[in-house]
Design a protein around this motif. Structure first.
Motif, short mmCIF file in Angstrom:
data_model
loop_
_atom_site.label_atom_id
_atom_site.label_comp_id
_atom_site.label_asym_id
_atom_site.label_seq_id
_atom_site.Cartn_x
_atom_site.Cartn_y
_atom_site.Cartn_z
N ASP A 134 0.82 -1.22 0.00
CA ASP A 134 0.00 0.00 0.00
C ASP A 134 0.85 1.27 0.00
O ASP A 134 0.51 2.26 -0.62
N ASP A 135 1.95 1.20 0.74
CA ASP A 135 2.86 2.35 0.85
C ASP A 135 3.43 2.73 -0.52
O ASP A 135 3.40 3.89 -0.93
N ILE A 136 3.91 1.75 -1.25
CA ILE A 136 4.50 2.05 -2.57
C ILE A 136 3.41 2.38 -3.58
O ILE A 136 3.58 3.24 -4.45
N ASP A 137 2.25 1.77 -3.43
CA ASP A 137 1.11 2.05 -4.30
C ASP A 137 0.70 3.52 -4.15
O ASP A 137 0.48 4.24 -5.14
N LYS A 138 0.65 3.99 -2.92
CA LYS A 138 0.29 5.38 -2.63
C LYS A 138 1.34 6.36 -3.19
O LYS A 138 1.00 7.40 -3.75
N ALA A 139 2.59 5.98 -3.05
CA ALA A 139 3.68 6.83 -3.55
C ALA A 139 3.54 7.05 -5.06
O ALA A 139 3.70 8.16 -5.56
N PHE A 140 3.19 6.00 -5.78
CA PHE A 140 3.03 6.13 -7.24
C PHE A 140 1.83 7.02 -7.60
O PHE A 140 1.85 7.68 -8.63
N ASP A 141 0.80 7.01 -6.74
CA ASP A 141 -0.37 7.87 -7.02
C ASP A 141 -0.02 9.35 -6.89
O ASP A 141 -0.72 10.20 -7.42
N ASP A 142 1.02 9.66 -6.14
CA ASP A 142 1.41 11.06 -5.92
C ASP A 142 2.91 11.18 -6.20
O ASP A 142 3.68 11.62 -5.37
N ARG A 143 3.31 10.79 -7.41
CA ARG A 143 4.74 10.65 -7.68
C ARG A 143 5.50 11.97 -7.66
O ARG A 143 6.68 12.00 -7.34
N THR A 144 4.81 13.09 -7.97
CA THR A 144 5.55 14.37 -7.96
C THR A 144 5.92 14.80 -6.54
O THR A 144 6.81 15.61 -6.36
N VAL A 195 11.34 27.43 -12.21
CA VAL A 195 10.35 27.75 -11.17
C VAL A 195 9.06 28.18 -11.86
O VAL A 195 9.09 28.88 -12.87
N GLY A 196 7.92 27.75 -11.30
CA GLY A 196 6.64 28.16 -11.87
C GLY A 196 5.47 27.74 -11.01
O GLY A 196 5.65 27.34 -9.85
N ALA A 197 4.28 27.80 -11.59
CA ALA A 197 3.06 27.41 -10.87
C ALA A 197 3.02 25.89 -10.74
O ALA A 197 3.61 25.17 -11.54
N LYS A 198 2.31 25.44 -9.72
CA LYS A 198 2.25 24.02 -9.39
C LYS A 198 1.84 23.15 -10.60
O LYS A 198 2.49 22.14 -10.89
N ALA A 199 0.79 23.53 -11.28
CA ALA A 199 0.28 22.70 -12.38
C ALA A 199 1.31 22.59 -13.51
O ALA A 199 1.56 21.50 -14.03
N ASP A 200 1.93 23.71 -13.86
CA ASP A 200 2.95 23.70 -14.91
C ASP A 200 4.14 22.84 -14.50
O ASP A 200 4.70 22.08 -15.30
N MET A 201 4.54 22.96 -13.24
CA MET A 201 5.71 22.24 -12.77
C MET A 201 5.43 20.75 -12.62
O MET A 201 6.32 19.93 -12.82
N GLN A 202 4.18 20.41 -12.29
CA GLN A 202 3.83 18.98 -12.21
C GLN A 202 3.92 18.33 -13.58
O GLN A 202 4.42 17.22 -13.73
N SER A 203 3.45 19.02 -14.59
CA SER A 203 3.53 18.51 -15.94
C SER A 203 5.00 18.39 -16.38
O SER A 203 5.42 17.39 -16.95
#
Ligand SMILES: *Cc1c(COP(=O)(O)O)cnc(C)c1O
Length: 393
Positions: A39-49, A221-229
């Protein structure tokens, strides 16, 4: 930044911020992070950024520096790269599609220009319009329906011309175009492009942010959405990540960034004023001088100036130019800039290898143009050195 001054924020990580009370955090020299269970690694992949999985993505040594840099730039999120060009190419790859049009400046950093011209243009049929960037009308005239990126550098390389960041950001937003700026010259201390509405801010950390001429690194550096992409595509897939040791060295550098910049500013201005008055010098390009054509704009959008400038010798005789160049004793000969040591370089040396004479002339650069980086030595000593070498011609 807790309403504290920038130098406090950079010097301090908080009381007992690091494990065992270490005042300097350890270097996390590890490639992967182990997990408790499925579950721990599964969760990490769901929020990889935001997770520690593998050091091609996140690493704590990089993350502490990314956090500090995002904060001082006034951005939501930051990523460190293996080099400034790693950062530049990631931004271009994220903003350019096949058949896109890019608006940029005649005087952008040479390798950034080379990347556009010799890579994006032939490989992805990208169209590029080069402008001087000093008049907003030029941007308006350059925009096309397929323009996807306005790529800025203010002050620009060698001639240090400025673009009106607020006006360009406004125009770009109205036309749904992404704006990116190479902000290496001013450093995050003296110019905050994101506050003017620019989307992505790039730095070569090999210059002032590193400051000790011992690190090659880059930053976006930038906004969260741009940087996540950017993180899930250009950062993780192209793999130009910073090494933990380099990131740790940058944290060391950040401790003194503000005070180094203040010293570069002071000495830079003193040296520029000396050069401007010298009878053997035709012209000094430096936004801190009142004679600089865009002095008012520089004061409006930057809170300070730095130590990198260019100037033109009056002589056009190559032997005399070389005598001056070779005759300096403190200024060392080399590329790059922004470190503790003062450097001199003649842009003609590299530009003449890449461009034909007309292209070279079009840049407004000549054989007698010198670029100097004023380091942290005494400005009195530096001026004496310039004077003795100017006396030889
Ligand atoms: C040096 C530099 C870069 C490239 O950075 P590297 O760390 O050398 O890859 C980009 N832009 C400017 C203005 C630079 O001076």
């Amino acid at each position: 930044m807790n309403n504290r001054k920038i130098e406090t924020f950079l010097a301090h990580d908080g009381k007992k911020a690091h494990s065992k009370g270490a005042v300097v955090p350890p270097i996390y020299q590890n490639s992967l992070f182990t997990m408790k269970d499925w579950d721990d690694i599964d969760k990490a992949f769901d929020d990889r950024t935001n997770s520690y999985i593998y050091s091609r993505g996140n690493n704590p040594s990089a993350e502490i520096v990314e956090g500090k840099l995002a904060a001082i730039c006034g951005g939501e999120s930051a990523k460190l790269f293996a080099s400034g060009m790693g950062a530049v190419s990631a931004v271009m790859l994220s903003c350019i599609q096949k058949g896109s049009h890019v608006v940029t400046l005649k005087n952008i950093y040479g390798p950034a220009n080379n990347l556009l011209e010799s890579y994006f243009k032939p490989k992805f049929d990208v169209e590029i319009t080069y402008i001087s960037g000093t008049d907003i009308q030029e941007f308006e005239d350059a925009i096309q329906p397929n323009t996807s990126l306005i790529y800025l550098e203010s002050p620009s390389s060698v001639i240090l011309s400025l673009q009106d960041l607020e006006a360009v950001a406004k125009l770009a937003k109205a036309n749904n175009i992404t704006t990116a700026i190479d902000n290496t010259w001013a450093s995050p201390i003296y110019q905050k492009p994101l506050k003017f509405g620019i989307d992505l801010e790039i730095h070569s950390c090999s210059k002032y942010i590193g400051g000790h001429s011992d690190v090659v690194a880059g930053l976006v550096v930038g906004a969260k959405a741009d940087m996540q992409s950017l993180f899930t595509k250009e950062f993780e897939l192209f793999g130009a990540k910073i090494a933990p040791f380099e990131a740790w060295l940058l944290l060391r550098s950040l401790r003194t960034l503000k005070i180094r910049m203040d010293q570069h500013q002071k000495s830079g201005l003193t040296v520029a004023e000396f050069l401007e008055k010298h009878p053997k010098i035709a012209k000094v390009n430096f936004p801190g001088l009142k004679s600089f054509p865009q002095y008012e704009l520089a004061k409006q959008q930057m809170s300070g100036t730095t130590g990198l400038m260019s100037f033109q010798l009056k002589t056009t005789n190559l032997n005399e130019i070389k005598t001056f160049f070779n005759g300096l004793e403190l200024f060392q000969i080399g590329v790059s800039w922004g470190g503790h040591e003062s450097l001199i370089y003649a842009p003609a040396i590299s530009y003449l290898k890449e461009l034909n004479p007309e292209q070279f002339e079009g840049l407004g650069i000549s054989l007698g143009d010198m670029r100097i980086s004023v380091g942290l030595e005494s400005s009195e000593d530096l001026i004496k050195d310039l004077e003795q070498s100017l006396n030889k011609i």
